[in-house]
Design an enzyme around this catalytic site. Sequence first.
Site, PDB file in Angstrom:
ATOM      1  N   LYS A  77       0.868  -1.174   0.000  1.00  0.00           N
ATOM      2  CA  LYS A  77       0.000   0.000   0.000  1.00  0.00           C
ATOM      3  C   LYS A  77       0.912   1.233   0.000  1.00  0.00           C
ATOM      4  CE  LYS A  77      -4.291  -1.525   0.076  1.00  0.00           C
ATOM      5  NZ  LYS A  77      -5.221  -1.705   1.145  1.00  0.00           N
ATOM      6  N   ASN A 103      -1.850   2.334  -6.744  1.00  0.00           N
ATOM      7  CA  ASN A 103      -2.782   3.432  -6.998  1.00  0.00           C
ATOM      8  C   ASN A 103      -2.245   4.723  -6.425  1.00  0.00           C
ATOM      9  OD1 ASN A 103      -4.885   2.293  -8.459  1.00  0.00           O
ATOM     10  ND2 ASN A 103      -5.891   1.504  -6.627  1.00  0.00           N
ATOM     11  N   LYS A 185      -6.628   7.482 -13.832  1.00  0.00           N
ATOM     12  CA  LYS A 185      -7.070   6.502 -12.823  1.00  0.00           C
ATOM     13  C   LYS A 185      -7.187   7.167 -11.450  1.00  0.00           C
ATOM     14  CE  LYS A 185      -6.863   1.895 -11.234  1.00  0.00           C
ATOM     15  NZ  LYS A 185      -6.051   0.905 -10.559  1.00  0.00           N
ATOM     16  N   ASN A 253     -19.470  -3.936  -6.098  1.00  0.00           N
ATOM     17  CA  ASN A 253     -18.213  -3.966  -5.314  1.00  0.00           C
ATOM     18  C   ASN A 253     -18.203  -2.930  -4.203  1.00  0.00           C
ATOM     19  OD1 ASN A 253     -17.503  -5.673  -7.333  1.00  0.00           O
ATOM     20  ND2 ASN A 253     -15.648  -4.586  -7.948  1.00  0.00           N
TER      21      ASN A 253
HETATM   22  P1  NAD Z   1      -2.799  -5.507   0.186  1.00  0.00           P
HETATM   23  O1  NAD Z   1      -3.004  -4.804   1.480  1.00  0.00           O
HETATM   24  O2  NAD Z   1      -3.656  -6.669  -0.151  1.00  0.00           O
HETATM   25  O3  NAD Z   1      -1.274  -5.983   0.084  1.00  0.00           O
HETATM   26  C1  NAD Z   1      -0.189  -5.236   0.555  1.00  0.00           C
HETATM   27  C2  NAD Z   1       0.781  -6.213   1.179  1.00  0.00           C
HETATM   28  O4  NAD Z   1       1.978  -5.519   1.547  1.00  0.00           O
HETATM   29  C3  NAD Z   1       0.266  -6.862   2.479  1.00  0.00           C
HETATM   30  O5  NAD Z   1       0.221  -8.274   2.329  1.00  0.00           O
HETATM   31  C4  NAD Z   1       1.272  -6.429   3.530  1.00  0.00           C
HETATM   32  O6  NAD Z   1       1.535  -7.450   4.498  1.00  0.00           O
HETATM   33  C5  NAD Z   1       2.498  -6.145   2.687  1.00  0.00           C
HETATM   34  N1  NAD Z   1       3.484  -5.275   3.326  1.00  0.00           N
HETATM   35  C6  NAD Z   1       3.294  -4.176   4.105  1.00  0.00           C
HETATM   36  N2  NAD Z   1       4.469  -3.659   4.499  1.00  0.00           N
HETATM   37  C7  NAD Z   1       5.432  -4.432   3.956  1.00  0.00           C
HETATM   38  C8  NAD Z   1       6.844  -4.404   4.001  1.00  0.00           C
HETATM   39  N3  NAD Z   1       7.515  -3.468   4.677  1.00  0.00           N
HETATM   40  N4  NAD Z   1       7.528  -5.366   3.312  1.00  0.00           N
HETATM   41  C9  NAD Z   1       6.864  -6.320   2.623  1.00  0.00           C
HETATM   42  N5  NAD Z   1       5.522  -6.397   2.560  1.00  0.00           N
HETATM   43  C10 NAD Z   1       4.817  -5.472   3.213  1.00  0.00           C
HETATM   44  O7  NAD Z   1      -2.899  -4.371  -0.934  1.00  0.00           O
HETATM   45  P2  NAD Z   1      -3.347  -4.527  -2.467  1.00  0.00           P
HETATM   46  O8  NAD Z   1      -4.827  -4.521  -2.541  1.00  0.00           O
HETATM   47  O9  NAD Z   1      -2.596  -5.656  -3.087  1.00  0.00           O
HETATM   48  O10 NAD Z   1      -2.851  -3.144  -3.051  1.00  0.00           O
HETATM   49  C11 NAD Z   1      -1.489  -2.868  -3.338  1.00  0.00           C
HETATM   50  C12 NAD Z   1      -1.444  -1.629  -4.222  1.00  0.00           C
HETATM   51  O11 NAD Z   1      -2.124  -1.907  -5.473  1.00  0.00           O
HETATM   52  C13 NAD Z   1      -2.178  -0.418  -3.623  1.00  0.00           C
HETATM   53  O12 NAD Z   1      -1.540   0.777  -3.988  1.00  0.00           O
HETATM   54  C14 NAD Z   1      -3.554  -0.489  -4.280  1.00  0.00           C
HETATM   55  O13 NAD Z   1      -4.215   0.757  -4.330  1.00  0.00           O
HETATM   56  C15 NAD Z   1      -3.168  -0.969  -5.672  1.00  0.00           C
HETATM   57  N6  NAD Z   1      -4.252  -1.630  -6.411  1.00  0.00           N
HETATM   58  C16 NAD Z   1      -5.013  -2.577  -5.802  1.00  0.00           C
HETATM   59  C17 NAD Z   1      -6.029  -3.187  -6.554  1.00  0.00           C
HETATM   60  C18 NAD Z   1      -6.865  -4.288  -5.949  1.00  0.00           C
HETATM   61  O14 NAD Z   1      -7.823  -4.731  -6.622  1.00  0.00           O
HETATM   62  N7  NAD Z   1      -6.557  -4.804  -4.782  1.00  0.00           N
HETATM   63  C19 NAD Z   1      -6.252  -2.810  -7.890  1.00  0.00           C
HETATM   64  C20 NAD Z   1      -5.430  -1.836  -8.453  1.00  0.00           C
HETATM   65  C21 NAD Z   1      -4.426  -1.246  -7.715  1.00  0.00           C
END
Ligand code: NAD
Length: 308
Positions: A77, A103, A185, A253
């Site tokens: 994130k 994002n 986006k 959603n």
């Molecule tokens: P998520 O919370 O599911 O995953 C983030 C992961 O990062 C977690 O598993 C967490 O444990 C890990 N993390 C945190 N600190 C860490 C560190 N220091 N070292 C290693 N790992 C660490 O988040 P997500 O939904 O996968 O989103 C990630 C990015 O993608 C965000 O910017 C989000 O806005 C973007 N995004 C998400 C989606 C979606 O559908 N989920 C779609 C498009 C974009």
Amino acid sequence: MKIAVMGAGAMGALYGALLAEGGNEVTLVDAWQEHVQAIMEHGLQVETGGCLKTFSVKAVSDPLLLGVQDLVLIFVKSYHTEVVVKNIHHLFHDGTAVLTLQNGLGNADIIAAAFNKATVLVGTTSHGATVLGPGQIRHAGAGDTVVGKYSGKIDQHLSDIAAEFTRCHLNARTDDNIMGVIWGKLLINAGINPVTAICGVLNGELLKAENIRQMAKLLIDEGEAVARASGIELPYNDTFAVLEKVAAATAANRSSMLQDIMSGRATEIDYINGAVVKEGEKCGVPTPCNKFITRLIKELEQRGSDRC
Ligand code: NAD
């Protein structure tokens, strides 16, 4: 390719799984020990349309266990980007590229400040995923990956990476106007995320409830003015019309910000509406609605479930 994925939650795990299935040497790196252990013991389980498939992919929690990589994918994130980039310099050699598909706005600047700007790749993804539990994610919707360079024009290296992503079913294309794509986006997220989170509604309500619709429109109109003043070429003539299409396609959603607020987690508000405010200040465009909604979300974050 040797690929390290920093942050193997919903999206990192999805990209890592598909790139590994395509024959790349992928390591998922995540701070969540239980998740890492489940992936190492049972593989990564990905549910798509009710079908479960197990992917064999390496996972670790300590990036120091890894050596030099060809590509580092940042998928934490946004509020964790700064911490993550501090501990991964040893993964880089001259040809290593680093890609963010996170994002919001600001991640690429943090990454570019830490590494050689020429190696930084930026982009967006319209795939959707959620974490179901340790070692398990859901691929909620297939989409596209759009990539460009943080600085400079598209080159063969970037085109090769995009082609590899496409071969691995991640539908990638390059775009020379990548900042325009990212802003496009950003504005959709700036319209949908905070209003659905504050009102506690599904995305589809944006099409039905006039008050919610108008709030989203105010946020987007301000963001468009900031983009124009910053010299950004937006990919759409009418961003709000695109928001309506996205809301229709994702009507059932919960937005990620609504999910975060409901679960008492931090949101990415500073990198979405907060970023619109910050960029507005730089170019002298007022953003009172984005400023107000950023504060409101931050207050909700802080209060968690402590509300009367
Ligand atoms: P998520 O919370 O599911 O995953 C983030 C992961 O990062 C977690 O598993 C967490 O444990 C890990 N993390 C945190 N600190 C860490 C560190 N220091 N070292 C290693 N790992 C660490 O988040 P997500 O939904 O996968 O989103 C990630 C990015 O993608 C965000 O910017 C989000 O806005 C973007 N995004 C998400 C989606 C979606 O559908 N989920 C779609 C498009 C974009």
